[in-house]
Design a protein around this motif. Structure first.
Motif, PDB file in Angstrom:
ATOM      1  N   LYS A 293       0.909  -1.038   0.097  1.00  0.00           N
ATOM      2  CA  LYS A 293      -0.140   0.072   0.147  1.00  0.00           C
ATOM      3  C   LYS A 293       0.942   1.668   0.475  1.00  0.00           C
ATOM      4  O   LYS A 293       1.815   1.305   0.685  1.00  0.00           O
ATOM      5  CB  LYS A 293      -1.117   0.374   1.069  1.00  0.00           C
ATOM      6  N   THR A 294       0.360   2.230  -1.041  1.00  0.00           N
ATOM      7  CA  THR A 294       0.845   3.437  -1.025  1.00  0.00           C
ATOM      8  C   THR A 294       0.374   4.575  -0.534  1.00  0.00           C
ATOM      9  O   THR A 294      -0.536   4.589   0.889  1.00  0.00           O
ATOM     10  CB  THR A 294       1.789   3.494  -2.524  1.00  0.00           C
ATOM     11  N   ASN A 295       0.008   5.635  -0.776  1.00  0.00           N
ATOM     12  CA  ASN A 295      -0.685   6.826  -0.625  1.00  0.00           C
ATOM     13  C   ASN A 295      -2.192   6.733  -0.870  1.00  0.00           C
ATOM     14  O   ASN A 295      -2.499   5.758  -2.306  1.00  0.00           O
ATOM     15  CB  ASN A 295      -0.418   7.894  -1.284  1.00  0.00           C
ATOM     16  N   GLY A 296      -3.166   7.032  -0.024  1.00  0.00           N
ATOM     17  CA  GLY A 296      -4.691   6.475  -0.356  1.00  0.00           C
ATOM     18  C   GLY A 296      -4.007   5.708  -0.656  1.00  0.00           C
ATOM     19  O   GLY A 296      -4.306   4.492   0.415  1.00  0.00           O
ATOM     20  N   ASP A 297      -5.244   4.943  -1.207  1.00  0.00           N
ATOM     21  CA  ASP A 297      -6.183   3.317  -1.832  1.00  0.00           C
ATOM     22  C   ASP A 297      -5.216   3.165  -3.051  1.00  0.00           C
ATOM     23  O   ASP A 297      -5.523   1.972  -3.776  1.00  0.00           O
ATOM     24  CB  ASP A 297      -7.311   3.389  -2.098  1.00  0.00           C
ATOM     25  N   VAL A 298      -4.347   3.448  -3.409  1.00  0.00           N
ATOM     26  CA  VAL A 298      -2.655   3.400  -5.002  1.00  0.00           C
ATOM     27  C   VAL A 298      -2.383   2.582  -4.105  1.00  0.00           C
ATOM     28  O   VAL A 298      -1.921   2.754  -2.948  1.00  0.00           O
ATOM     29  CB  VAL A 298      -2.537   4.459  -5.273  1.00  0.00           C
ATOM     30  N   ARG A 299      -2.077   0.805  -4.663  1.00  0.00           N
ATOM     31  CA  ARG A 299      -1.333  -0.070  -4.494  1.00  0.00           C
ATOM     32  C   ARG A 299      -0.696  -0.910  -5.780  1.00  0.00           C
ATOM     33  O   ARG A 299      -0.587   0.025  -6.726  1.00  0.00           O
ATOM     34  CB  ARG A 299      -2.107  -1.168  -4.764  1.00  0.00           C
ATOM     35  N   ARG A 300       1.355  -0.092  -4.578  1.00  0.00           N
ATOM     36  CA  ARG A 300       1.864  -0.360  -6.304  1.00  0.00           C
ATOM     37  C   ARG A 300       2.236  -1.965  -6.130  1.00  0.00           C
ATOM     38  O   ARG A 300       2.278  -3.065  -5.148  1.00  0.00           O
ATOM     39  CB  ARG A 300       3.504  -0.133  -5.502  1.00  0.00           C
ATOM     40  N   LEU A 301       2.032  -2.711  -6.917  1.00  0.00           N
ATOM     41  CA  LEU A 301       3.137  -4.055  -7.171  1.00  0.00           C
ATOM     42  C   LEU A 301       4.486  -4.248  -7.202  1.00  0.00           C
ATOM     43  O   LEU A 301       4.827  -3.389  -8.399  1.00  0.00           O
ATOM     44  CB  LEU A 301       1.884  -4.715  -8.978  1.00  0.00           C
ATOM     45  N   ALA A 302       4.831  -5.297  -7.047  1.00  0.00           N
ATOM     46  CA  ALA A 302       5.562  -6.047  -7.595  1.00  0.00           C
ATOM     47  C   ALA A 302       6.007  -7.288  -8.086  1.00  0.00           C
ATOM     48  O   ALA A 302       5.417  -8.286  -6.943  1.00  0.00           O
ATOM     49  CB  ALA A 302       6.598  -6.122  -5.824  1.00  0.00           C
ATOM     50  N   LEU A 303       5.560  -7.177  -8.882  1.00  0.00           N
ATOM     51  CA  LEU A 303       5.147  -9.075  -9.372  1.00  0.00           C
ATOM     52  C   LEU A 303       6.541  -9.786  -9.923  1.00  0.00           C
ATOM     53  O   LEU A 303       7.559  -8.597 -10.800  1.00  0.00           O
ATOM     54  CB  LEU A 303       4.182  -9.318 -11.280  1.00  0.00           C
ATOM     55  N   HIS A 304       6.598 -11.150  -9.939  1.00  0.00           N
ATOM     56  CA  HIS A 304       7.529 -11.882 -10.547  1.00  0.00           C
ATOM     57  C   HIS A 304       7.075 -13.228 -11.027  1.00  0.00           C
ATOM     58  O   HIS A 304       5.748 -13.221 -10.963  1.00  0.00           O
ATOM     59  CB  HIS A 304       8.675 -12.819  -8.929  1.00  0.00           C
ATOM     60  N   PRO A 305       8.595 -13.202 -11.950  1.00  0.00           N
ATOM     61  CA  PRO A 305       7.700 -14.598 -13.149  1.00  0.00           C
ATOM     62  C   PRO A 305       7.343 -16.004 -11.731  1.00  0.00           C
ATOM     63  O   PRO A 305       7.779 -16.210 -11.057  1.00  0.00           O
ATOM     64  CB  PRO A 305       8.923 -14.611 -13.842  1.00  0.00           C
ATOM     65  N   GLN A 306       5.538 -16.543 -12.563  1.00  0.00           N
ATOM     66  CA  GLN A 306       5.649 -17.829 -12.353  1.00  0.00           C
ATOM     67  C   GLN A 306       5.379 -17.703 -10.005  1.00  0.00           C
ATOM     68  O   GLN A 306       5.302 -18.816  -9.708  1.00  0.00           O
ATOM     69  CB  GLN A 306       6.756 -18.359 -12.149  1.00  0.00           C
ATOM     70  N   ARG A 307       5.222 -16.539  -9.667  1.00  0.00           N
ATOM     71  CA  ARG A 307       4.708 -16.531  -8.563  1.00  0.00           C
ATOM     72  C   ARG A 307       3.191 -15.037  -9.103  1.00  0.00           C
ATOM     73  O   ARG A 307       2.897 -13.775  -9.782  1.00  0.00           O
ATOM     74  CB  ARG A 307       5.479 -15.392  -7.830  1.00  0.00           C
ATOM     75  N   ALA A 308       2.678 -15.605  -8.711  1.00  0.00           N
ATOM     76  CA  ALA A 308       0.901 -15.279  -9.034  1.00  0.00           C
ATOM     77  C   ALA A 308       0.381 -14.127  -7.461  1.00  0.00           C
ATOM     78  O   ALA A 308       0.613 -15.012  -7.120  1.00  0.00           O
ATOM     79  CB  ALA A 308      -0.657 -16.130  -9.743  1.00  0.00           C
ATOM     80  N   GLU A 309      -0.419 -13.051  -7.910  1.00  0.00           N
ATOM     81  CA  GLU A 309      -1.062 -12.130  -7.050  1.00  0.00           C
ATOM     82  C   GLU A 309      -2.639 -12.030  -7.311  1.00  0.00           C
ATOM     83  O   GLU A 309      -2.256 -11.626  -8.380  1.00  0.00           O
ATOM     84  CB  GLU A 309       0.119 -10.605  -6.822  1.00  0.00           C
ATOM     85  N   SER A 310      -3.086 -12.151  -6.189  1.00  0.00           N
ATOM     86  CA  SER A 310      -4.526 -11.808  -6.471  1.00  0.00           C
ATOM     87  C   SER A 310      -5.508 -10.861  -6.245  1.00  0.00           C
ATOM     88  O   SER A 310      -4.652 -10.778  -4.570  1.00  0.00           O
ATOM     89  CB  SER A 310      -5.144 -13.147  -5.971  1.00  0.00           C
ATOM     90  N   ILE A 311      -6.241  -9.918  -6.770  1.00  0.00           N
ATOM     91  CA  ILE A 311      -7.123  -9.099  -5.516  1.00  0.00           C
ATOM     92  C   ILE A 311      -8.268  -8.868  -6.099  1.00  0.00           C
ATOM     93  O   ILE A 311      -8.661  -9.309  -7.116  1.00  0.00           O
ATOM     94  CB  ILE A 311      -6.084  -7.497  -6.662  1.00  0.00           C
ATOM     95  N   ALA A 312      -9.010  -8.312  -5.037  1.00  0.00           N
ATOM     96  CA  ALA A 312     -10.377  -8.213  -5.117  1.00  0.00           C
ATOM     97  C   ALA A 312     -10.744  -6.801  -5.697  1.00  0.00           C
ATOM     98  O   ALA A 312     -10.763  -6.143  -5.312  1.00  0.00           O
ATOM     99  CB  ALA A 312     -11.343  -8.222  -3.891  1.00  0.00           C
TER     100      ALA A 312
END
Length: 96
Positions: free
Chosen positions: A4-23
């Motif tokens: 989480k960064t400022n407000g409701d803006v979230r920064r993503l750090a993504l890597h191959p073969q590792r999934a992230e999920s968001i609602a």
């Protein structure tokens, strides 16, 4: 990793073969900042590939799954009006 960064803006750090999920809700924006991001959303019959400068605006609620396509990638997730650029041009994939 989603940080989480400022407000409701979230920064993503993504890597191959590792999934992230968001609602996601209608209007959730996923924006690519660096690298190539593979995006799929629950109940949407096709996937999207985001390159830097492009974004995806969700037309419906449902879990979004993200991963880096090849090398590490970075992006942002936000709802319009909460610190990120407002959604323009409707829903789906948008360039620039």
């Amino acid at each position: 990793m989603i940080a989480k960064t400022n407000g409701d803006v979230r920064r993503l750090a993504l890597h191959p073969q590792r999934a992230e999920s968001i609602a996601a809700t209608r209007g959730t924006v996923v924006r690519s900042l660096q690298g190539t991001i593979w995006l799929t959303q629950e109940a949407v019959p096709h996937d999207y590939i985001l390159i830097p400068g492009s974004r995806f605006v969700s037309q419906s609620a449902g879990k979004i799954v993200l991963t880096s396509f090849d090398d590490a990638a970075a992006g942002q997730v936000y709802a319009p009006g909460c610190g990120g650029a407002p959604a323009r041009g409707g829903f789906g994939l948008q360039l620039g």
